[in-house]
Structure formats: C-alpha cells, structure tokens
Design an enzyme around this catalytic site. Structure first.
Site, PDB file in Angstrom:
ATOM      1  N   LYS A  96       1.136  -1.288   0.149  1.00 31.05           N
ATOM      2  CA  LYS A  96      -0.040   0.010  -0.077  1.00 31.05           C
ATOM      3  C   LYS A  96       0.765   1.335   0.009  1.00 31.05           C
ATOM      4  O   LYS A  96       0.882   2.340   1.232  1.00 31.05           O
ATOM      5  CB  LYS A  96      -1.421  -0.194   1.201  1.00 31.05           C
ATOM      6  CG  LYS A  96      -1.881  -1.291   0.879  1.00 31.05           C
ATOM      7  CD  LYS A  96      -3.101  -1.143   2.319  1.00 31.05           C
ATOM      8  CE  LYS A  96      -4.046  -2.433   1.734  1.00 31.05           C
ATOM      9  NZ  LYS A  96      -3.346  -3.238   2.882  1.00 31.05           N
TER      10      LYS A  96
HETATM   11  O1  LIG Z   1      -9.396  -2.906   1.596  1.00 31.37           O
HETATM   12  C1  LIG Z   1      -8.277  -3.305   2.042  1.00 31.37           C
HETATM   13  C2  LIG Z   1      -7.315  -3.987   1.951  1.00 31.37           C
HETATM   14  C3  LIG Z   1      -5.780  -4.928   2.000  1.00 31.37           C
HETATM   15  N1  LIG Z   1      -6.180  -5.672   2.949  1.00 31.37           N
HETATM   16  C4  LIG Z   1      -5.945  -6.247   3.267  1.00 31.37           C
HETATM   17  O2  LIG Z   1      -5.564  -7.849   2.958  1.00 31.37           O
HETATM   18  C5  LIG Z   1      -5.483  -8.938   3.795  1.00 31.37           C
HETATM   19  C6  LIG Z   1      -6.855  -9.507   4.504  1.00 31.37           C
HETATM   20  O3  LIG Z   1      -6.518 -10.591   5.446  1.00 31.37           O
HETATM   21  P1  LIG Z   1      -7.829 -11.156   5.908  1.00 31.37           P
HETATM   22  O4  LIG Z   1      -7.305 -12.012   6.585  1.00 31.37           O
HETATM   23  O5  LIG Z   1      -8.255 -12.583   4.624  1.00 31.37           O
HETATM   24  O6  LIG Z   1      -8.537 -10.744   7.197  1.00 31.37           O
HETATM   25  C7  LIG Z   1      -4.772  -8.143   5.141  1.00 31.37           C
HETATM   26  O7  LIG Z   1      -3.617  -8.319   4.490  1.00 31.37           O
HETATM   27  C8  LIG Z   1      -4.892  -6.895   5.017  1.00 31.37           C
HETATM   28  O8  LIG Z   1      -3.752  -5.474   5.428  1.00 31.37           O
HETATM   29  C9  LIG Z   1      -7.459  -5.906   3.334  1.00 31.37           C
HETATM   30  O9  LIG Z   1      -7.783  -6.534   4.216  1.00 31.37           O
HETATM   31  N2  LIG Z   1      -8.628  -5.239   2.828  1.00 31.37           N
END
Ligand SMILES: O=c1ccn([C@@H]2O[C@H](COP(=O)(O)O)[C@@H](O)[C@H]2O)c(=O)[nH]1
Length: 278
Positions: A96
């Site tokens: 990001k």
């Molecule tokens: O809008 C967003 C952007 C990035 N993320 C990232 O994706 C994963 C989600 O992890 P989970 O364990 O599936 O919840 C994480 O690395 C976030 O930083 C997001 O969740 N939402």
C-alpha cells in the site's frame, strides 16, 4: 514481456480465481506452534509456499508482517518472493505505497524493477496523494509487465468516510479513482494490468465498476466476515473481473500442508460457485 493483465488472466484460467495472503500474525504463529521471531516467520512463510505456491494463482505477502522484524524480516520477504516465483504463482506484494511522485519513483524501482531484490509481479498502492502521483509506478509496471492494485473501496469500516466523500464535480473520491484506473486500462485485452481493491465486506457499492477493464481484488473474505456469496452483491455485473483474496481463513488451517491445501481448495470451490467461469 507479456503484460501483468495477460499473465494474471492465464494464471486464473489455469489455477482458478484465488489469491491467498501470507499474513504471519503473532496469533497465527502461536497457533502453528511457532515462535514469534524471525525463525517462526521463516518457517511459516516457507510452509505456505510449499502448500500453495504451485497451485494458487496469486499469493499476496503482507509486507507489514515481515517489516516488523526489521532487515531480517525483509530478507525473509525477499526469499519468500523468490520461492513463490519458482513455484509458479504470481506475487502481489500488499504494501500500500503512495507519496509524492518523485518518491513514488523510488517505490516503483523497489517493487517493479526486475533488478530489485523485492521485485514482484504487482503491488498495492494508496491513491490518497492523488492517483496521478502514482504515475511512476504505472509507467514502470507497463514497461516490465507488472501490475498495480489501487485502493478504491476498502474492506474496513473506517474507509468509507474518505472514499465516499463527494468531490467538487459530484463524484465520490472512490469513483474518481475508479475512473482514472479505467482510463489506464483502455484497450487492454484480455485484462488490464491496473487493478482496484474493493472489499467484499462493503455491500452494494453504489459505484460503477463496469468499465475498469482490470482486476478487482476483493479482500475481506473469511476473517473479516464476508463470504463468497457477498461477491454477488458487491460486484454485480462486474463479477467476471473479481479476484477473491483470503488470508486468515486459509492460514488458520496450518501448519499441516495438506490442510492448507484443502482450505484453499474449499474457498476456491465457494468462489467458483459465484463467479462466472473463466
Ligand atoms: O481493503 C483492504 C485492503 C487490504 N486488505 C489486506 O488483505 C488482507 C486481509 O486478511 P484477512 O486475514 O483475509 O482478513 C490483509 O493483509 C489486509 O491488510 C484488507 O483486508 N482490506
């Protein structure tokens, strides 16, 4: 070199529409019986590569969980990226990044120049210094067959206050991001190299995603509460461009390699039931 969009389209056709994150949370390290240190990080990452690197279309290391261990964590990120590439999955680094253009040039060199040790197939980027400030990333990605996924409508509840704010021309901030990324993908086939991040948790977006022409990364599935069926509500007629993304939902099946594979297979079946065949 082939464009990222072309490579992603092929990976999805061959392996299915799925991105799995490598998010070594301290709680997951403990659950896997690993220490919360660099050795634990290394074992965790290597196990995910072994389980999923040869079967999932896209693997998304979350940079924060590597950076928290300093230079030794970043060294493990570098080796994880190499291992994933050798195993055949595309690597999307969730980092990001965003800044003024001259600094974005350095981020672009870090992640999208093939000579860099942290070179990946694609990165996530933040547009809140203006989508135009990300131009050096778009340019280097286009030159070397890379991709950039720009935050549009994120999965966290706090995002809406900024992303749904209305600009002087009546569009939301998110819609201006959507429109600028759509322009970048104009004419690309079968898929553009510039994607958007749209959370699976957000319900009906009220935004027009139909002209994006690039991939729509959908985090928020599993641990954040959204299920594959929610993709229909969020993406409507744009479902064919969606790349569902799971981290904890799959990772919590570890450390057993077969169990990790079974978890990834299970969420892929759920997503295929909702997404059009590709
Ligand atoms: O809008 C967003 C952007 C990035 N993320 C990232 O994706 C994963 C989600 O992890 P989970 O364990 O599936 O919840 C994480 O690395 C976030 O930083 C997001 O969740 N939402």
């Amino acid at each position: 070199m082939e464009s990222f969009g072309t490579r992603l389209h092929r990976a999805i056709t061959e392996r299915g529409p799925l991105c799995v994150g490598i998010d070594p949370h301290p709680g997951l390290l403990a659950q896997w019986g690993l220490p919360d240190d660099v050795q634990g990080l290394e074992r965790f990452s290597r196990t995910v590569v072994e389980a999923l690197g040869d079967r999932v279309a896209v693997v998304k290391p979350q940079s924060a969980f590597f950076e928290r261990f300093g230079s030794r964590g970043v060294a493990i990120l570098e080796s994880t990226i190499r291992q994933l590439r050798d195993a055949g999955s595309l690597v999307l680094l969730d980092v990001k990044r965003g800044d003024i253009g001259s600094t974005v040039s350095a981020y672009a060199a870090a992640y999208l120049d093939p000579s860099s040790p942290v070179y990946v197939d694609a990165v996530t980027a933040s547009p809140y210094l203006g989508v135009g400030s990300l131009a050096p990333m778009f340019e280097l990605a286009a030159e070397h067959g890379g991709g950039v996924f720009v935050l549009a409508l994120t999965s966290n509840p706090e995002g809406a206050a900024v992303q749904r704010a209305v600009t002087a021309d009546g569009r939301t901030v998110a819609q201006t991001v959507i429109d600028e990324i759509s322009q970048l993908n104009m004419g690309a086939s079968p898929l553009g190299s510039f994607g958007l991040v749209v959370g699976a948790t957000i319900g009906d977006t009220g935004h027009d995603l139909s002209g994006v022409g690039g991939p729509l990364l959908a985090p928020g599935l599993g641990a954040q509460g959204a299920g594959a069926a929610d993709l229909r509500t969020v993406f409507g007629s744009s479902l064919a461009s969606v790349l569902p993304s799971y981290s904890r939902e799959v990772l919590s099946a570890g450390p057993d390699v077969a169990a990790l594979r079974a978890a990834a297979d299970r969420v892929l079946v759920d997503c295929r039931a909702v997404l059009p065949a590709r």
